[in-house]
Design an enzyme around this catalytic site. Structure first.
Site, PDB file in Angstrom:
ATOM      1  N   LYS A 174      13.551 -32.769  12.782  1.00 24.71           N
ATOM      2  CA  LYS A 174      13.342 -31.161  12.352  1.00 24.71           C
ATOM      3  C   LYS A 174      14.455 -31.348  10.992  1.00 24.71           C
ATOM      4  O   LYS A 174      14.315 -30.186  10.294  1.00 24.71           O
ATOM      5  CB  LYS A 174      14.128 -30.865  13.344  1.00 24.71           C
ATOM      6  CG  LYS A 174      14.819 -28.803  13.194  1.00 24.71           C
ATOM      7  CD  LYS A 174      15.336 -28.110  13.815  1.00 24.71           C
ATOM      8  CE  LYS A 174      17.216 -28.692  14.024  1.00 24.71           C
ATOM      9  NZ  LYS A 174      17.708 -28.021  13.315  1.00 24.71           N
ATOM     10  N   ASN A 175      15.573 -31.823  11.045  1.00 29.24           N
ATOM     11  CA  ASN A 175      16.160 -31.912   9.773  1.00 29.24           C
ATOM     12  C   ASN A 175      16.229 -32.740   8.269  1.00 29.24           C
ATOM     13  O   ASN A 175      16.646 -32.181   7.453  1.00 29.24           O
ATOM     14  CB  ASN A 175      17.926 -31.833   9.685  1.00 29.24           C
ATOM     15  CG  ASN A 175      18.242 -31.038  10.638  1.00 29.24           C
ATOM     16  OD1 ASN A 175      17.782 -30.293  10.902  1.00 29.24           O
ATOM     17  ND2 ASN A 175      19.207 -31.573  11.686  1.00 29.24           N
ATOM     18  N   CYS A 205      26.613 -18.151  12.893  1.00 32.50           N
ATOM     19  CA  CYS A 205      26.473 -18.464  14.528  1.00 32.50           C
ATOM     20  C   CYS A 205      27.466 -19.532  15.105  1.00 32.50           C
ATOM     21  O   CYS A 205      28.684 -19.070  14.920  1.00 32.50           O
ATOM     22  CB  CYS A 205      25.192 -19.788  13.992  1.00 32.50           C
ATOM     23  SG  CYS A 205      25.722 -21.567  13.501  1.00 32.50           S
ATOM     24  N   ARG A 259      29.880 -20.579   8.588  1.00 35.96           N
ATOM     25  CA  ARG A 259      28.788 -21.298   7.610  1.00 35.96           C
ATOM     26  C   ARG A 259      27.803 -20.688   7.156  1.00 35.96           C
ATOM     27  O   ARG A 259      26.911 -20.456   6.655  1.00 35.96           O
ATOM     28  CB  ARG A 259      27.526 -21.432   8.896  1.00 35.96           C
ATOM     29  CG  ARG A 259      28.211 -22.633   9.535  1.00 35.96           C
ATOM     30  CD  ARG A 259      27.003 -23.204  11.186  1.00 35.96           C
ATOM     31  NE  ARG A 259      26.053 -23.838  10.292  1.00 35.96           N
ATOM     32  CZ  ARG A 259      24.926 -24.545  10.776  1.00 35.96           C
ATOM     33  NH1 ARG A 259      24.197 -23.759  12.033  1.00 35.96           N
ATOM     34  NH2 ARG A 259      24.010 -25.382  10.290  1.00 35.96           N
ATOM     35  N   ASP A 304      26.005 -33.374  14.567  1.00 34.51           N
ATOM     36  CA  ASP A 304      25.059 -32.950  15.995  1.00 34.51           C
ATOM     37  C   ASP A 304      24.775 -34.253  17.192  1.00 34.51           C
ATOM     38  O   ASP A 304      24.015 -33.509  18.161  1.00 34.51           O
ATOM     39  CB  ASP A 304      23.659 -33.285  15.174  1.00 34.51           C
ATOM     40  CG  ASP A 304      23.246 -32.435  13.668  1.00 34.51           C
ATOM     41  OD1 ASP A 304      22.341 -32.171  12.890  1.00 34.51           O
ATOM     42  OD2 ASP A 304      24.746 -31.125  13.856  1.00 34.51           O
ATOM     43  N   ARG A 356      14.397 -25.337  19.545  1.00 36.63           N
ATOM     44  CA  ARG A 356      14.698 -25.180  18.530  1.00 36.63           C
ATOM     45  C   ARG A 356      14.733 -25.950  17.634  1.00 36.63           C
ATOM     46  O   ARG A 356      14.271 -26.184  16.555  1.00 36.63           O
ATOM     47  CB  ARG A 356      15.629 -24.541  17.784  1.00 36.63           C
ATOM     48  CG  ARG A 356      16.397 -22.726  17.913  1.00 36.63           C
ATOM     49  CD  ARG A 356      17.037 -22.140  17.899  1.00 36.63           C
ATOM     50  NE  ARG A 356      17.546 -22.758  15.940  1.00 36.63           N
ATOM     51  CZ  ARG A 356      18.052 -21.902  15.634  1.00 36.63           C
ATOM     52  NH1 ARG A 356      19.175 -21.149  15.952  1.00 36.63           N
ATOM     53  NH2 ARG A 356      18.103 -22.080  14.317  1.00 36.63           N
TER      54      ARG A 356
END
Ligand code: EPZ
Length: 419
Positions: A22-23, A117, A122, A307, A399
């Site tokens: 995803k990243n 968030c 951030r 993560d 997500r």
């Protein structure tokens, strides 16, 4: 609001496939704005953040769609609206990745400031400072960053005050069309940065050093189309390794890149988990019942990934001894700890450190996901808890994980989505 129902106690066994990262998908999709020609990206996962990014590119005026074969094709022939509106950015802060490309391609950009968030403030001050060094003028108006570079961008020496992944990616994409040479110092070394650079080079960019702390870019006047397959998702792969360990199972994680998981593999082995390479892009993980508590400090790549911190904490609740988990990247990334405690874990949070005492048997409970990786942590806890766990707000997990409940159920997990 979708929920997951998980019934624990089943050792996971079999093969579990990893999707594209995803990243990596998010920055490589943003990079398509840099050329009027068609760009094909392969192995783009079908997750909510990717759908949000495709919607954003369409708002900018690009054609962006997923083909029958699963590949994604983006053609930004014209950019009619160089903007990332609040409605989009509030759902995905990584929308700021279009700031650099829009500015480099059109000379202007209007991007909503990402709100805070769950895991921290951030800010994007380092993105803004870097773009100003490339000659752009940026001002903050009504919650938006309005950026202009009417004469185009000019190369510069940019030293990041602190390592930022999307900051490095944003500036890399701005610099490839800037006049002259740009040097990014103290750049992020994440594999996703190197993957973005690989795409940009295929598009005609001149880049050296991506994946190291110093990246040199020589600007070109124009980029052309390309066809690129993105790297596997190391965080999804790491989550599955931990799933195999926490359920004392025997899992074959396929389609991953073990080189991107060195820090996690080392910690799993220290904790007594068997992790072995099993051929091309495959890792075999076997939990052998007894786990030993180990300490973890999250760091920028190649250190232990922030993560994977929440997922590893779930594992440490089952380990024998005290585990000190220190989160150095984000200021508020322990929300999952409180939910794990409700399931019976013994965890104390003191500032940036969580102290986990184990082993503690977990019992199923109703829990709430607060962010993407916290929700993965709760799924892992549910897989080992006695009884049923109901996880609310699983839109967070959607997500960044492609059909996670189907992938886990295919290797024996008792998990299903309640709609
Ligand atoms: C990327 O976020 C990832 N997202 C995150 O993954 C990941 O947790 C993070 O990198 C760290 O590895 C994407 O790649 C889309 P940072 P990013 O800029 O780039 C501070 C997930 O779960 N900072 O490297 O936003 C920042 O507050 C997500 O997939 C500034 O102060 O993270 C943080 O404390 C979550 N000013 C630290 O730097 C800036 O201008 C690292 O943030 C930028 C960042």
């Amino acid at each position: 609001m979708d929920k997951f129902l998980v019934r624990g106690g089943v050792p996971l066994e079999g093969e579990i496939p990893v999707s594209g990262a995803k990243n990596s998908a998010l920055p490589t999709l943003a990079a398509c704005l840099l050329t009027p020609e068609a760009v094909t990206l392969r192995r783009i996962p079908d997750v909510r953040d990717v759908r949000t990014m495709l919607h954003l590119l369409q708002l900018n005026g690009a054609q962006a769609e997923r083909r029958e074969d699963g590949s994604v094709c983006v053609t930004a022939a014209e950019i009619s609206r160089p903007e990332a509106p609040y409605e989009v950015v509030k759902t995905m802060r990584a929308s700021s990745l279009v700031l650099g490309p829009l500015l480099a391609r059109t000379g202007r950009a209007r991007v909503s400031l990402p709100g805070g968030c769950a895991i921290g403030a951030r800010p994007i001050n380092l993105h803004i400072a870097g773009l100003e060094q490339l000659g752009a003028t940026l001002r903050q108006v009504h919650g938006y960053i309005e950026a202009e570079a009417p004469q185009g961008l000019r190369g510069a020496l940019i030293h990041f005050d602190r390592i930022t992944v999307t900051g490095t990616e944003d500036l890399l994409m701005a610099a490839v069309l800037a006049e002259g040479e740009t040097v990014l110092e103290n750049a992020a070394r994440e594999p996703e940065v190197a993957d973005l650079a690989a795409l940009l080079v295929k598009m005609g960019a001149q880049i050296q050093g991506a994946g190291t702390s110093t990246i040199r870019i020589r600007g070109v006047s124009r980029l052309h189309g390309a066809d690129h397959t993105i790297i596997p998702d190391r965080i999804e792969a790491g989550t599955f390794l931990i799933a195999g360990a926490i359920t004392s199972g025997d899992l074959l994680v396929t389609g991953c890149n073990p080189d991107h998981l060195a820090a996690l593999i080392a910690k799993l082995r220290q904790a007594g988990v068997e992790v072995r390479r099993a051929g091309n892009g495959r890792l075999r993980v076997r939990g052998r019942g007894r786990l030993t508590a180990v300490d973890v400090v999250t760091e920028e790549y190649p250190g232990f990934a922030t993560d994977l911190q929440a997922q590893f904490m779930a594992l440490m609740t089952q380990a024998d001894g005290i585990s000190f988990i220190t989160e150095t990247i984000f200021e508020n990334r322990f929300m999952h700890a409180l939910e794990l405690v409700r399931m019976g874990a013994s965890i104390r949070v003191v500032g940036r450190q969580a102290i986990v005492a184990g082993p503690r048997p977990l019992s199923g409970a109703q829990v709430i996901a607060s962010d993407l990786r916290a929700s993965a942590s709760l799924v892992l806890a549910g897989l080992v808890a006695s009884g049923e766990t109901v996880i609310d707000r699983v839109y967070h997990i959607d997500r960044g994980y492609e059909r996670i409940e189907e992938k886990l159920a295919a290797v024996g997990a008792q998990i299903r989505r309640l709609v």
